[in-house]
Design a protein around this motif. Structure first.
Motif, PDB file in Angstrom:
ATOM      1  N   GLY A 259       0.797  -1.215   0.000  1.00  0.00           N
ATOM      2  CA  GLY A 259       0.000   0.000   0.000  1.00  0.00           C
ATOM      3  C   GLY A 259       0.828   1.261   0.000  1.00  0.00           C
ATOM      4  N   ALA A 260       0.127   2.378  -0.046  1.00  0.00           N
ATOM      5  CA  ALA A 260       0.774   3.686  -0.137  1.00  0.00           C
ATOM      6  C   ALA A 260       1.362   4.096   1.206  1.00  0.00           C
ATOM      7  CB  ALA A 260      -0.237   4.732  -0.595  1.00  0.00           C
ATOM      8  N   LEU A 261       2.349   4.967   1.131  1.00  0.00           N
ATOM      9  CA  LEU A 261       2.912   5.558   2.332  1.00  0.00           C
ATOM     10  C   LEU A 261       1.889   6.496   2.983  1.00  0.00           C
ATOM     11  CD1 LEU A 261       6.380   6.447   0.844  1.00  0.00           C
ATOM     12  CD2 LEU A 261       6.025   4.876   2.748  1.00  0.00           C
ATOM     13  N   PRO A 262       2.054   6.808   4.268  1.00  0.00           N
ATOM     14  CA  PRO A 262       1.168   7.807   4.882  1.00  0.00           C
ATOM     15  C   PRO A 262       1.173   9.098   4.078  1.00  0.00           C
ATOM     16  CG  PRO A 262       2.506   6.734   6.553  1.00  0.00           C
ATOM     17  CD  PRO A 262       3.017   6.245   5.230  1.00  0.00           C
ATOM     18  N   ARG A 263       0.038   9.744   4.008  1.00  0.00           N
ATOM     19  CA  ARG A 263      -0.102  10.934   3.157  1.00  0.00           C
ATOM     20  C   ARG A 263       0.858  12.035   3.544  1.00  0.00           C
ATOM     21  NH1 ARG A 263      -6.104  12.870   2.084  1.00  0.00           N
ATOM     22  NH2 ARG A 263      -6.111  10.682   1.415  1.00  0.00           N
ATOM     23  N   VAL A 264       1.142  12.186   4.842  1.00  0.00           N
ATOM     24  CA  VAL A 264       2.056  13.250   5.260  1.00  0.00           C
ATOM     25  C   VAL A 264       3.470  13.002   4.722  1.00  0.00           C
ATOM     26  CG1 VAL A 264       0.765  13.959   7.284  1.00  0.00           C
ATOM     27  CG2 VAL A 264       2.435  12.101   7.474  1.00  0.00           C
ATOM     28  N   TRP A 265       3.851  11.753   4.526  1.00  0.00           N
ATOM     29  CA  TRP A 265       5.140  11.442   3.919  1.00  0.00           C
ATOM     30  C   TRP A 265       5.116  11.730   2.432  1.00  0.00           C
ATOM     31  CZ3 TRP A 265       9.829   9.259   5.678  1.00  0.00           C
ATOM     32  CH2 TRP A 265       9.889   8.980   7.043  1.00  0.00           C
ATOM     33  N   GLN A 266       4.014  11.370   1.765  1.00  0.00           N
ATOM     34  CA  GLN A 266       3.914  11.600   0.307  1.00  0.00           C
ATOM     35  C   GLN A 266       3.990  13.083  -0.024  1.00  0.00           C
ATOM     36  OE1 GLN A 266       0.656   9.330  -1.575  1.00  0.00           O
ATOM     37  NE2 GLN A 266       0.448   8.249   0.361  1.00  0.00           N
TER      38      GLN A 266
END
Length: 269
Positions: A259-266
């Motif tokens: 899955g995707a990384l946490p949004r704050v990291w993206q």
């Protein structure tokens, strides 16, 4: 003559729990906040925040996560934590993570930036059950290279303790002080680097992840190594600046979790 007024201290505690597929606890006080942003994945994403803007002498900050049996979640921090110059006792930060039977927590905080003269004691405690899983990272940066900052005075004690059913799996203390910084160019210490990181994976298939992880442990400018034994994988990296180290850690995380990384990291890649 007036007596000097005591400095106001920042104190915060945020606690969050999931059980039976639902949120069962959300407590927050002082400067510590816990948020649940809307995400499109199947599991909740927890974002912690210290609204005081950083830690200094005498501050206290606590984050707690408890996952019931079978739960999965990712927890992170909204931004980098900062530890500023402290003229008195160190700031105290505590992270307590309880992971139930068959549950998994990915603890992926953003980096901690230590400024010259900072004093910080931090304890991260992870308690696992027999078949629960944990992925955790920690990144520490000495000052901001882009601002020309250097760190020559520091008091840091950063400890990670991981237990499974009460049995100790990992005891990982990391200590830096003025004397260590003065000898920091030695290979047994920082080797002249100013950003260091550790990644820990605890799960039954941890050893199987070692070879794929080493294949991406090649970010330019980053020195890194990884090792594994039954049910436990640990990787350590260091770099002269935070950005290449951050890119390396992102690549390692992507290799170890779906899955995707946490949004704050993206938003900060």
């Amino acid at each position: 003559m007036f007596d000097a007024m005591p400095h106001q201290r920042s104190i915060g505690l945020a606690r969050i729990a999931f059980d039976g597929g639902r949120l069962t606890q959300l407590d927050q006080s002082g400067s510590a906040k816990a948020m649940l942003p809307r995400c499109h994945g199947p599991h909740p994403e927890i974002v912690f925040l210290n609204t005081s803007g950083g830690l200094t002498s005498g501050d206290r900050l606590g984050f707690q996560v408890r996952l019931g049996d079978g739960q999965r979640a990712t927890a992170t921090t909204q931004t980098a934590e900062r530890a500023y110059r402290a003229d008195g006792p160190p700031a105290d930060a505590r992270v307590d993570l309880e992971i139930g039977q068959g549950a998994r927590l990915d603890w992926l905080p953003q980096e901690t930036i230590l400024f010259d003269g900072a004093a910080l004691t931090r304890q991260t405690t992870v308690n696992l059950r027999a078949d629960s899983e944990y992925l955790g990272i920690e990144i520490i940066v000495l000052g901001r290279a882009a601002m020309g900052e250097t760190v020559t005075r520091l008091r840091l004690l950063d400890r990670r303790t991981i237990r499974r059913d009460g049995r100790l799996l990992v005891m990982d203390p990391f200590r830096l002080d003025d004397a260590a910084l003065a000898r920091g160019h030695g290979q047994a210490l920082l080797g002249g680097m100013r950003a260091v990181a550790v990644l820990v994976l605890v799960c039954k298939a941890a050893s199987d992840a070692l070879t794929p992880l080493r294949e991406v442990l090649d970010e330019p400018g980053v020195n890194g190594a990884a090792s594994a034994r039954d049910g436990l994988l640990i990787a350590r990296c260091m770099a002269p600046d935070a950005w290449p180290l951050r890119r390396q850690m992102l690549r390692l995380i992507e290799k170890l979790r779906p899955g995707a990384l946490p949004r704050v990291w993206q938003n900060q890649e």
